[in-house]
Design a protein around this motif. Structure first.
Motif: not given
Length: 375
Positions: A77-80, A133-140, A230-234, A240-248
């Motif tokens: 996620h972080r690399k992405a 693709i819709e996932a939990e109310g968000t259109q990806h 699920d990966w796209m949603r996360a 969207q939150a402006g967070e640096l994702p974890p290194a996974t």
């Protein structure tokens, strides 16, 4: 007997032997890695314009959080995020791998597919996909281009391939998860667009050393696709939150080959968990092409060179501007070229003002998170 060189109007300095030695020296001096990489970059630049793809010249725009590329699915996620939001890449671009992969696909795989397909089907180099693709109310949105595909006479897809090159096929027992996810994205999008079912494809690995191939038949699996969604949603939520994702990373060794390992904290340098913006201070591991792309992509936000990089690429200093050296102790600052420093990042210059007070304090450039004009 007359001198042929004089009869031809040539002086002694222009004799064939001297001219040959001069040309040899000129060519010898010009064969450098820097000259080669600049030449190759210019060839790519011209080719993109010739083929009507000038938009490939220069930095790619940052991706909207809801938009995803098939080639980045199931990445760390972080690399992405670093790649999607144009964080400055470290090291040298793997141009050789890109070129080999492209040539293997165009010069080997496509002709092979053309030789084995049936008389009423054809091979196309790629198909464009654009699906929601819709996932939990968000259109990806997922957009990108496939690798070669088998199509009908009307160019409707029947069978999609994903071509990957690798050093060795010896320990490959199945498709890698992110390659499978990439092919699933193509199958999902094409199945949504066309009236007939498109649920099968093939991932073909080719050896860069032997040109052997190892193909894997793949059938779309809704359960695995749910994991991809699920990966796209996360990923979208992090951005969207402006967070640096974890290194996974999927495998620990992946960090060794990552273009952001210093920024992330996975290298033997003092950096860790650095955000998307800014160049690493006192870091000289940016390739010329990567650095230029970063500066061009952030010029409207005041991107400049750190003093370290100004010493390394002085020709960029006049073009993009530089930050000053700064002292964390007394607050004094100095122009990048004011101090007598040889560019060795293991032996940084001392603050002249602090030296007068018998205080040895090394100077630094600005931290990454304060370099740009962030609104």
């Amino acid at each position: 007997m007359s001198d042929p060189s004089r009869d031809a109007g040539l002086g002694p300095a222009s004799s064939p032997s001297n001219t040959g030695f001069d040309a040899q020296q000129v060519v010898q001096d010009r064969i450098t890695n820097r000259a080669f990489t600049e030449w190759y970059s210019e060839q790519q630049f011209q080719t993109n314009i010739l083929e009507g793809q000038a938009y490939f010249n220069g930095p790619s725009p940052a991706k909207d959080p809801e938009r995803h590329s098939p080639s980045r699915l199931l990445e760390c996620h972080r690399k992405a995020s670093y790649a999607r939001q144009n964080a400055p890449r470290e090291g040298t671009p793997p141009q050789g791998l890109f070129w080999i992969g492209s040539e293997f696909e165009e010069q080997v795989v496509v002709p092979f597919l053309q030789s084995i397909t049936t008389p009423d089907t054809y091979v196309t180099n790629s198909l464009w996909i654009d699906a929601e693709i819709e996932a939990e109310g968000t259109q990806h949105t997922i957009r990108g281009s496939t690798d070669p595909a088998i199509v009908t006479a009307d160019a409707e897809p029947l069978f999609v391939t994903e071509i990957k090159t690798t050093t060795s096929l010896d320990h490959l027992s199945g498709p890698k998860p992110h390659h499978r996810a990439q092919l699933y994205a193509y199958l999902y999008a094409l199945d949504q667009e066309y009236d007939h079912s498109i649920t099968e494809g093939m991932i073909v690995y080719g050896s860069r050393t032997t040109l052997d191939i190892k193909p894997f038949h793949v059938e779309f699996d809704p359960d695995v696709w749910e994991r991809v969604v699920d990966w796209m949603r996360a990923q979208t939520e992090y951005e969207q939150a402006g967070e640096l994702p974890p290194a996974t990373p999927e495998r620990e060794w992946e960090c060794n080959y990552c273009s952001f390992k210093h920024r992330c904290g996975q290298a033997d340098t003092p950096y860790t968990d650095i955000g998307i913006e800014g160049l690493l201070p006192v870091f000289d591991g940016y390739d010329r092409q990567n650095l230029r792309e970063y500066l061009d992509g952030h010029v409207d936000r005041g991107a400049r060179l750190t003093p370290t990089l100004a010493h390394q690429y002085p020709e960029f200093a006049a073009e993009y501007g530089t930050y000053d050296w700064s002292c964390s102790s007394c607050g004094e600052s100095y122009g990048w070229d004011e101090l007598d420093w040889d560019g060795d990042t293991d032996d940084l210059p001392f603050c002249p003002a602090c030296i007068e007070l018998d205080n040895l304090v090394t100077l630094s450039g600005p931290e990454a998170d304060v370099q740009l004009n962030i609104a």
